[in-house]
Design a protein around this motif. Structure first.
Motif, PDB file in Angstrom:
ATOM      1  N   ALA A   1      13.555 134.053  47.681  1.00 39.82           N
ATOM      2  CA  ALA A   1      13.972 135.196  48.497  1.00 39.82           C
ATOM      3  C   ALA A   1      13.385 135.097  49.900  1.00 39.82           C
ATOM      4  CB  ALA A   1      13.537 136.500  47.836  1.00 39.82           C
ATOM      5  N   LEU A   2      12.115 134.691  50.013  1.00 47.14           N
ATOM      6  CA  LEU A   2      11.503 134.537  51.327  1.00 47.14           C
ATOM      7  C   LEU A   2      12.166 133.415  52.120  1.00 47.14           C
ATOM      8  CD1 LEU A   2       7.723 134.977  50.423  1.00 47.14           C
ATOM      9  CD2 LEU A   2       9.172 136.578  51.693  1.00 47.14           C
ATOM     10  N   ALA A   3      12.546 132.325  51.431  1.00 47.85           N
ATOM     11  CA  ALA A   3      13.231 131.222  52.115  1.00 47.85           C
ATOM     12  C   ALA A   3      14.565 131.684  52.680  1.00 47.85           C
ATOM     13  CB  ALA A   3      13.430 130.054  51.154  1.00 47.85           C
ATOM     14  N   ALA A   4      15.308 132.494  51.899  1.00 51.22           N
ATOM     15  CA  ALA A   4      16.601 133.004  52.376  1.00 51.22           C
ATOM     16  C   ALA A   4      16.406 133.934  53.573  1.00 51.22           C
ATOM     17  CB  ALA A   4      17.315 133.737  51.239  1.00 51.22           C
ATOM     18  N   ILE A   5      15.355 134.768  53.539  1.00 51.70           N
ATOM     19  CA  ILE A   5      15.073 135.679  54.659  1.00 51.70           C
ATOM     20  C   ILE A   5      14.699 134.878  55.898  1.00 51.70           C
ATOM     21  CG2 ILE A   5      13.483 137.464  55.484  1.00 51.70           C
ATOM     22  CD1 ILE A   5      13.364 138.428  52.515  1.00 51.70           C
ATOM     23  N   ASP A   6      13.872 133.852  55.719  1.00 50.61           N
ATOM     24  CA  ASP A   6      13.470 133.007  56.843  1.00 50.61           C
ATOM     25  C   ASP A   6      14.681 132.325  57.470  1.00 50.61           C
ATOM     26  OD1 ASP A   6      11.669 131.667  58.589  1.00 50.61           O
ATOM     27  OD2 ASP A   6      11.722 129.904  57.296  1.00 50.61           O
ATOM     28  N   GLN A   7      15.600 131.845  56.633  1.00 50.54           N
ATOM     29  CA  GLN A   7      16.790 131.182  57.143  1.00 50.54           C
ATOM     30  C   GLN A   7      17.685 132.165  57.899  1.00 50.54           C
ATOM     31  OE1 GLN A   7      17.416 127.980  57.210  1.00 50.54           O
ATOM     32  NE2 GLN A   7      19.393 128.259  58.213  1.00 50.54           N
ATOM     33  N   ALA A   8      17.833 133.377  57.351  1.00 51.66           N
ATOM     34  CA  ALA A   8      18.648 134.389  58.041  1.00 51.66           C
ATOM     35  C   ALA A   8      18.040 134.752  59.385  1.00 51.66           C
ATOM     36  CB  ALA A   8      18.784 135.628  57.157  1.00 51.66           C
ATOM     37  N   ALA A   9      16.716 134.868  59.449  1.00 54.20           N
ATOM     38  CA  ALA A   9      16.053 135.182  60.725  1.00 54.20           C
ATOM     39  C   ALA A   9      16.275 134.064  61.736  1.00 54.20           C
ATOM     40  CB  ALA A   9      14.562 135.402  60.487  1.00 54.20           C
ATOM     41  N   LYS A  10      16.227 132.806  61.291  1.00 52.93           N
ATOM     42  CA  LYS A  10      16.498 131.671  62.190  1.00 52.93           C
ATOM     43  C   LYS A  10      17.910 131.764  62.746  1.00 52.93           C
ATOM     44  CE  LYS A  10      13.451 128.262  59.983  1.00 52.93           C
ATOM     45  NZ  LYS A  10      13.427 127.034  59.135  1.00 52.93           N
ATOM     46  N   GLN A  11      18.862 132.110  61.887  1.00 52.17           N
ATOM     47  CA  GLN A  11      20.250 132.224  62.341  1.00 52.17           C
ATOM     48  C   GLN A  11      20.400 133.329  63.373  1.00 52.17           C
ATOM     49  OE1 GLN A  11      22.057 132.687  58.469  1.00 52.17           O
ATOM     50  NE2 GLN A  11      22.647 130.528  58.350  1.00 52.17           N
ATOM     51  N   TRP A  12      19.677 134.450  63.174  1.00 52.07           N
ATOM     52  CA  TRP A  12      19.735 135.521  64.165  1.00 52.07           C
ATOM     53  C   TRP A  12      19.119 135.071  65.490  1.00 52.07           C
ATOM     54  CZ3 TRP A  12      23.075 138.938  64.463  1.00 52.07           C
ATOM     55  CH2 TRP A  12      23.544 139.644  63.355  1.00 52.07           C
ATOM     56  N   ARG A  13      18.007 134.344  65.426  1.00 53.29           N
ATOM     57  CA  ARG A  13      17.401 133.879  66.674  1.00 53.29           C
ATOM     58  C   ARG A  13      18.341 132.920  67.404  1.00 53.29           C
ATOM     59  NH1 ARG A  13      12.915 133.418  63.289  1.00 53.29           N
ATOM     60  NH2 ARG A  13      12.911 131.121  63.376  1.00 53.29           N
ATOM     61  N   ARG A  14      19.014 132.085  66.631  1.00 57.12           N
ATOM     62  CA  ARG A  14      19.971 131.152  67.243  1.00 57.12           C
ATOM     63  C   ARG A  14      21.135 131.933  67.855  1.00 57.12           C
ATOM     64  NH1 ARG A  14      21.411 128.492  62.872  1.00 57.12           N
ATOM     65  NH2 ARG A  14      19.452 127.357  62.865  1.00 57.12           N
ATOM     66  N   ARG A  15      21.597 132.923  67.136  1.00 56.68           N
ATOM     67  CA  ARG A  15      22.735 133.719  67.611  1.00 56.68           C
ATOM     68  C   ARG A  15      22.388 134.452  68.907  1.00 56.68           C
ATOM     69  NH1 ARG A  15      26.881 136.720  65.061  1.00 56.68           N
ATOM     70  NH2 ARG A  15      28.233 137.508  66.694  1.00 56.68           N
ATOM     71  N   LEU A  16      21.160 134.958  68.989  1.00 53.53           N
ATOM     72  CA  LEU A  16      20.735 135.726  70.164  1.00 53.53           C
ATOM     73  C   LEU A  16      20.080 134.858  71.234  1.00 53.53           C
ATOM     74  CD1 LEU A  16      19.317 138.836  68.280  1.00 53.53           C
ATOM     75  CD2 LEU A  16      21.433 138.727  69.571  1.00 53.53           C
ATOM     76  N   ARG A  17      20.082 133.528  70.984  1.00 53.35           N
ATOM     77  CA  ARG A  17      19.517 132.563  71.931  1.00 53.35           C
ATOM     78  C   ARG A  17      18.063 132.883  72.262  1.00 53.35           C
ATOM     79  NH1 ARG A  17      24.772 132.151  76.028  1.00 53.35           N
ATOM     80  NH2 ARG A  17      26.241 131.422  74.428  1.00 53.35           N
ATOM     81  N   ILE A  18      17.297 133.077  71.210  1.00 56.36           N
ATOM     82  CA  ILE A  18      15.868 133.355  71.350  1.00 56.36           C
ATOM     83  C   ILE A  18      15.110 132.072  71.047  1.00 56.36           C
ATOM     84  CG2 ILE A  18      13.931 134.702  70.441  1.00 56.36           C
ATOM     85  CD1 ILE A  18      16.012 136.874  69.708  1.00 56.36           C
ATOM     86  N   ASP A  19      14.435 131.557  72.032  1.00 52.66           N
ATOM     87  CA  ASP A  19      13.694 130.311  71.860  1.00 52.66           C
ATOM     88  C   ASP A  19      12.312 130.538  71.257  1.00 52.66           C
ATOM     89  OD1 ASP A  19      15.788 128.879  72.968  1.00 52.66           O
ATOM     90  OD2 ASP A  19      15.041 129.142  75.016  1.00 52.66           O
ATOM     91  N   ALA A  20      11.771 131.735  71.409  1.00 55.48           N
ATOM     92  CA  ALA A  20      10.417 132.009  70.944  1.00 55.48           C
ATOM     93  C   ALA A  20      10.347 131.975  69.427  1.00 55.48           C
ATOM     94  CB  ALA A  20       9.957 133.377  71.451  1.00 55.48           C
ATOM     95  N   ALA A  21       9.230 131.467  68.912  1.00 53.81           N
ATOM     96  CA  ALA A  21       8.991 131.483  67.474  1.00 53.81           C
ATOM     97  C   ALA A  21       8.583 132.889  67.056  1.00 53.81           C
ATOM     98  CB  ALA A  21       7.896 130.491  67.110  1.00 53.81           C
TER      99      ALA A  21
END
Length: 845
Positions: A483-503
């Motif tokens: 479940a945490l892996a899926a949440i982490d992946q979804a958060a990465k996709q949102w950062r990519r979508r919003l063009r957020i370079d920051a970790a």
């Protein structure tokens, strides 16, 4: 790849012919007929298409990829050439793409971004029977485009199980039906044993199927959690052959694993596929001879706890059960085992999502479109749509200029472009700091996901801390790594979508999550009650309590993202603390100070206070020495709204007058219109119009009991013209003269506040009606009175609406019984010729 033949092939010429002359078509075809993969390529060379693209809507990502991949393979290509697909966070299209398979939200974005649909010649709605909200909206938008600017656009609605006749009538479209490819399927019920869990019942059914029948086994389960449990139960079972490959199929699988499930086993092994309802109609599985059906699915339902549509486990409809069973008969004779009792009855058809989910996303789409009056197969419920618009105004997506809809704001358009729930979109767009934006992506992923913690708890911070620990390689023992892996992946996709370079940050202050979440849940910002530390007042006017073991105890401000309704007290399920100073900066306009004159239910009087509030949370309140007298009437109206109309001083005569007016409107509908129209005096109508009819009578009064009966009577009757008042007296009289020469009262009434009118009642002594043949009538002779015939002592003898029948059939028996009991009163043999009287017989007769 050589194309196999499909049952739909024989229907393709008729589909061509129909679309050549009509812009809409309803196509019914069972699973396996080939409608998904054969109809779009067959239309590519149609003259009306003129080289434009075909866009086909699929309800699920698995089916979207599978359909595009199959059609591309038929042409010897990879997805992204002639045939491509687009789903959330994934795009396989190019300038060469002519057939584009998309998920439901993608289609809505396409139409909103280009209302003329330039370059698109046909829209195909596949698996429409699933009645997803996005599909209903997409069809409504497409019909509007076709009617206004694109009469050459073709719209094809395809389905395996739906009411095709109703849909064809709605669309004014031809209807074509294709045969399927099916063999006989034997259906049996495989009930659970006492206290048996679903995964154990599934294991037994699979073992029986593998031992008794050939071929692969397809098992329908409601979701990933049940699939994982069933797979674990099968792995532990000694009776399951090691040469049997147990596979999962659901929308969250990686593409490679999905592709593996959709192909036969390369080594020829038997397979057991544990699938969600994605396998019901959207994809084809080779080699299946046995279906095991739990009869359950996870479907969207509005969850008032979270304010979102959540996936709940519900019983499937009979149409879905039939469709699932048909999967066993695709290649040869098959068998289906149903894991519910044979006595259980299923609903015939699936209910449309639009009738049972939260509608904020739909309301925002309609505002962006600029026309809320689209043609929906099933119209959105007005109450749910109004609640959605109120939320959007709080989020800043609508300007609130009109109570029924409101115009979309610039922020609302940016929210819409993100393709997620408006609550989460508002939060994702709120922060300007890049670190906070990355944290907002984590929050969006957490709120959308299932709970990663096994032990639960009400602190959202515990979930985020588990995610941060997972990223650092030290996931907590009470957390689910997958479940945490899926949440982490979804958060990465949102950062990519919003063009957020920051970790994303590794740690944050205690209030950081709430400071962002308040933009998603402005209606659930909550402040600790001044006298009860476990109770919180919410911005929407409600209140809620913490559990006794809450990790949030003592926090002065919270933002609550999950809330459970309870008959006594709402409970905080998930929340995060926030910083009041941040709240004041972000929502300064919602902090107000004003003088209020309020109804005090405890004293049944008026109190005047000066309040400082955030939204509907009272921050400070102190008595007001000199309130504005003009505001007293408003407070008294609030009292009536709270207490109901019974709190007003109704006299018996006024209650009867109101019942007479209501009855006449029911009996003579024409009296609801015209110069002498009678007003609607139902409870609902009177409460809705208190400002108009009651407020003038309350002017200058400080207590509700200062309103007298006469003043209430005049207030209620004032809207009636003089002619209307005369009409009431003439058509619904209060009294009627009976043959004895006396006037007797007519009683009017209603069964309940919103019910239909009762028959008017005339209670009269039997002797007063001698000689009267027919039941008296009122309302221009349309309504007979109900006669309560009384004894000389005033006790009821008979209730009748047929006086003639009473004299003929019942009176002789009444006379025989009553003559000895009341010898001083007349009981003639012939009541027709007897003289009516209200007196006893003269002495000596």
């Amino acid at each position: 790849m050589q194309s196999p033949t499909f049952p739909i092939d024989d229907l393709l010429p008729q589909i061509h012919a129909s679309l050549a002359v009509h812009p809409r078509l309803v196509l019914e075809a069972p699973p396996g007929a080939g409608k998904t993969t054969q109809v779009p390529p067959a239309l590519l060379d149609a003259p009306w298409l003129q080289g434009r693209r075909i866009v086909m809507l699929e309800p699920r990502r698995v089916a979207t990829r599978a359909a595009a991949t199959f059609m591309a393979a038929q042409r010897g290509e990879q997805p992204g050439a002639t045939v491509g697909y687009r789903i959330r966070f994934e795009n396989k299209v190019s300038n060469a793409t002519r057939i584009e398979v998309v998920t439901e939200g993608i289609l809505t974005r396409m139409i909103q971004d280009d209302p003329t649909l330039e370059g698109v010649g046909a829209l195909l709605f596949d698996e429409f029977h699933e009645r997803h909200l996005a599909a209903d909206l997409g069809l409504a938008l497409a019909l509007d485009v076709q009617a206004s600017v694109r009469d050459d656009l073709r719209i094809v609605v395809m389905s395996a199980t739906l009411d095709g006749e109703r849909l064809a009538t709605f669309l004014d479209a031809p209807r074509l039906s294709s045969a399927g490819r099916s063999y006989p399927v034997s259906i049996a019920h495989f009930p659970a044993r006492r206290d048996e869990k679903l995964e154990q019942q599934t294991r037994r059914a699979v073992e029986h199927a593998l031992a008794s029948h050939p071929g692969d086994v397809l098992v329908f389960l409601p979701g990933q959690r049940e699939i994982a449990r069933a797979q674990a139960a099968l792995a532990a079972a000694a009776d399951v052959d090691v040469d049997v490959d147990v596979l999962q199929l659901h929308g969250e699988l990686p593409v490679e694993q999905q592709a593996r499930v959709l192909q036969p086993d390369p080594d020829g092994r038997r397979r057991v596929v544990l699938a969600t309802n994605v396998a019901e109609s959207s994809v084809t599985l080779p080699g299946v001879r046995v279906v095991i059906d739990a009869g359950l699915a996870r479907e969207p339902r509005y969850d008032p706890n979270s304010g979102f549509a959540r996936l709940d486990v519900v019983a499937i409809a009979q149409a879905s059960a039939d469709q699932r069973a048909g999967r066993a008969g695709r290649v040869a004779e098959g068998w289906t085992y149903r894991l519910w009792p044979q006595s259980q009855r299923l609903e015939p058809q699936r209910r449309p999502e639009i009738a049972q989910v939260e509608l904020a996303g739909l309301a925002l789409e309609l505002a962006a479109w600029g026309d809320a009056n689209l043609r929906f197969v099933d119209a959105p419920p007005p109450g749910a749509l109004a609640a959605a618009r109120e939320l959007l105004q709080r989020l800043g997506a609508l300007d609130g200029s009109a109570p029924d809809d409101g115009r979309i704001t610039a922020l609302g358009r940016r929210m819409l472009a993100l393709g997620t729930h408006p609550r989460l979109a508002a939060m994702l767009l709120a922060p300007s700091d890049v670190g906070e934006r990355a944290l907002a992506c984590d929050l969006a992923a957490l709120v959308e996901a299932r709970d990663p913690l096994r032990q639960g708890g009400d602190a959202l911070a515990a979930r985020w801390q588990a995610l941060a620990a997972f990223r650092a390689g030290r996931a907590p023992v009470d957390a689910t790594r997958s479940a945490l892996a899926a949440i982490d992946q979804a958060a990465k996709q949102w950062r990519r979508r919003l063009r957020i370079d920051a970790a994303p940050p590794g740690s944050v202050p205690a209030h950081a999550l709430g400071d962002l979440l308040l933009h998603a849940f402005p209606d659930r910002i909550a402040r600790q009650h001044p006298t009860d530390a476990q109770r919180y007042q919410l911005a929407n006017g409600r209140s809620a309590r913490l559990f006794d073991d809450s990790a949030l105890y003592g926090e002065p401000w919270l933002v609550i993202n999950e809330l459970r309704d309870d008959p006594r007290d709402a409970r905080v399920l998930r929340a995060a603390p926030l910083d009041e100073a941040r709240l004041q900066r972000e929502f300064r306009q919602r902090f107000v100070s004003e003088d209020r004159v309020l109804w005090d239910a405890a004293t049944r009087g008026i109190s005047a206070v000066r309040e400082r509030r955030y939204d509907r949370i009272v921050l400070e309140s102190r008595p007001l020495a000199k309130p504005d007298p003009a505001r007293y009437a408003d407070a008294l109206l609030d009292a009536v709204r709270q207490l109901g109309l019974d709190a007003l001083p109704w006299s018996e005569s006024l209650s009867q007058w109101r019942a007479r007016v209501r009855s006449l409107r029911a009996w003579l509908p024409e009296l609801a219109h015209g110069d002498a129209a009678l007003p609607d005096l139902s409870d609902a109508a009177l409460l809705a119009t208190l400002e108009q009819w009651l407020k003038p009578a309350l002017a200058g009064k400080t207590r509700l009991d200062a309103l007298g009966e006469d003043a209430l009577s005049e207030a209620l009757k004032a809207p009636l013209a003089w002619a209307a008042r005369q009409q009431v007296d003439a058509l619904a009289p209060t009294r009627i003269t009976v043959p004895s020469g006396m006037e007797r009262r007519i009683a009017y009434g209603f069964d309940d506040p919103a019910g239909s009118a009762n028959a008017p009642v005339l209670a009269v002594k039997l002797q007063e009606l001698f000689g009267l043949a027919d039941t008296p009538r009122i309302a221009n002779g349309r309504v007979p009175l109900t006669l309560h015939l009384l004894s000389p002592g005033g006790k009821p003898l008979q209730i009748t609406g047929d006086l003639r029948g009473f004299w003929d059939r019942t009176y002789p028996e009444v006379r025989k019984e009553m003559k000895g009991r009341y010898p001083k009163h007349p009981w003639p043999d012939d009541p027709w010729s007897a003289t009516a009287t209200h007196r006893a017989k003269p002495r000596g007769t």
